[in-house]
Design an enzyme around this catalytic site. Structure first.
Site, PDB file in Angstrom:
ATOM      1  N   CYS A 140      -3.706 -21.605  41.617  1.00 40.21           N
ATOM      2  CA  CYS A 140      -2.353 -21.051  41.700  1.00 40.21           C
ATOM      3  C   CYS A 140      -1.646 -21.090  40.349  1.00 40.21           C
ATOM      4  CB  CYS A 140      -1.554 -21.845  42.737  1.00 40.21           C
ATOM      5  SG  CYS A 140       0.228 -21.534  42.693  1.00 40.21           S
ATOM      6  N   THR A 147       3.610 -24.246  50.279  1.00 40.21           N
ATOM      7  CA  THR A 147       3.367 -23.833  48.911  1.00 40.21           C
ATOM      8  C   THR A 147       2.903 -24.972  48.018  1.00 40.21           C
ATOM      9  OG1 THR A 147       5.621 -24.232  48.121  1.00 40.21           O
ATOM     10  CG2 THR A 147       5.186 -22.106  49.167  1.00 40.21           C
ATOM     11  N   TYR A 199       2.474  -9.575  40.881  1.00 39.89           N
ATOM     12  CA  TYR A 199       2.463  -9.631  42.344  1.00 39.89           C
ATOM     13  C   TYR A 199       3.161  -8.404  42.929  1.00 39.89           C
ATOM     14  CZ  TYR A 199       0.762 -14.444  42.496  1.00 39.89           C
ATOM     15  OH  TYR A 199      -0.005 -15.574  42.386  1.00 39.89           O
TER      16      TYR A 199
END
Length: 325
Positions: free
Chosen positions: A64, A131, A195
């Site tokens: 990530c 997350t 994104y």
């Protein structure tokens, strides 16, 4: 439709037909500060926790980009002995990030198989995405915060008593105002811009996102023509925030997210800058290209329904001379 960074659902949660990608920026706002003091910058009317060596565990998946920031800052500041780290694997299902790289699939300190367990322990029925990065209190097993922009900020300002003696000044006082403007543009147009391209729900949304991204990339290419790092001669938080996107650009964003006007390797200043950082202690060792590719190409089933993970590009190019001295 919205999604946080980096949330656990598959990309079917992200890609909504006909709509632009909208990142959910609502995180657990708690701050960890020296003696639980009210911080000088950022959210102040939030629960405050005291800095204590060994009390917390940083959970940060190498796959990530948002979590990758925290791994770099922790390493640069020398906080390895005071803030332990748990490393989830790169792939997951709709439940949660998992510790499938650890023996028996459980984090060796927290004893949990799913990061969701730490969220649920503090907030039963937690309604948002699970997350990373997240900081978890070891003794209680409860999540403390997942507010990624402020985690790295506070590791610098609030954990100073435990920094190594030669730790870099990641937030120079005389540059803070300009740096925050630069970081805001980097976040909205580049970190989140890729994104916005990858999860666009229509041609129109994609075209607009693509154009915005490349305006920003050209701005960065020009900026880095006259300075070694984003703010001048020294590495700052701004460089860390940009680097984690650049490290993923050719391996993922160029093809998977259709950000394909040029490869990073075709942008002389950005490519030299990215290699310069990669070869700086604290940066390259936090990058795992296999995990990065597995995460995006396997988890994002709408974008890549075959689940096939590309073999390239060759990571050896990151060790070639950068010429930025």
């Amino acid at each position: 439709m919205s999604a946080g960074a980096d949330q656990t659902p598959t990309s079917s949660t992200y890609v909504e037909k006909g709509k632009a990608f909208d990142r959910d920026m609502n995180y657990i706002p708690d701050r960890i500060t020296r003696d639980a003091r009210v911080p000088e910058h950022g959210p102040r009317d939030v629960p405050l926790w005291p800095v204590e060596p060994g009390r917390y565990r940083l959970v940060a998946a190498k796959a990530c980009p948002w979590a990758n920031r925290t791994l770099i800052v922790r390493r640069l500041l020398g906080l390895e002995d005071v803030l332990s780290v748990g490393l989830p694997g790169p792939t997951h299902d709709q439940r949660s990030w998992t510790f499938d790289l650890d023996p028996d699939g459980a984090d060796p300190v927290l004893g949990i198989h799913f990061l969701k367990d730490a969220y649920e322990k503090r907030f039963p029925g937690y309604p948002r995405g699970i997350t990373v990065p997240a900081i978890v209190e070891v003794e209680s097993g409860q999540v403390v915060t997942n507010d990624f922009p402020w985690i790295t900020h506070d590791l610098f300002f609030e954990w100073r008593d435990f920094h190594r003696p030669d730790a870099p000044d990641l937030w120079p006082a005389d540059l803070r105002e300009e740096m925050e403007e630069v970081m805001k543009r980097v976040f909205t147009e580049v970190n989140n811009g890729v994104y916005r391209c990858g999860f666009a729900g229509s041609q129109e949304a994609y075209d607009a996102a693509y154009d915005r991204l490349w305006v920003a990339m050209d701005w960065l290419e020009d900026r880095l023509a006259t300075r070694r790092y984003l703010m001048g001669a020294a590495i700052t938080e701004a460089d860390i925030r940009l680097f984690t996107t650049l490290a993923r650009f050719d391996a993922v964003y160029h093809g998977h997210f259709k950000c394909n006007r040029q490869k990073l390797t075709e942008l002389p200043n950005l490519w030299g800058y990215a290699r310069d950082l990669y070869q700086t202690p604290g940066f390259g060792e936090t990058i795992d290209f296999d995990q990065i590719k597995a995460h995006y190409y396997v988890v994002h089933t709408d974008v890549n329904p075959s689940g096939i993970v590309p073999k390239g590009p060759d990571p050896a190019v990151w060790l070639t001379p950068h010429g930025r001295h």
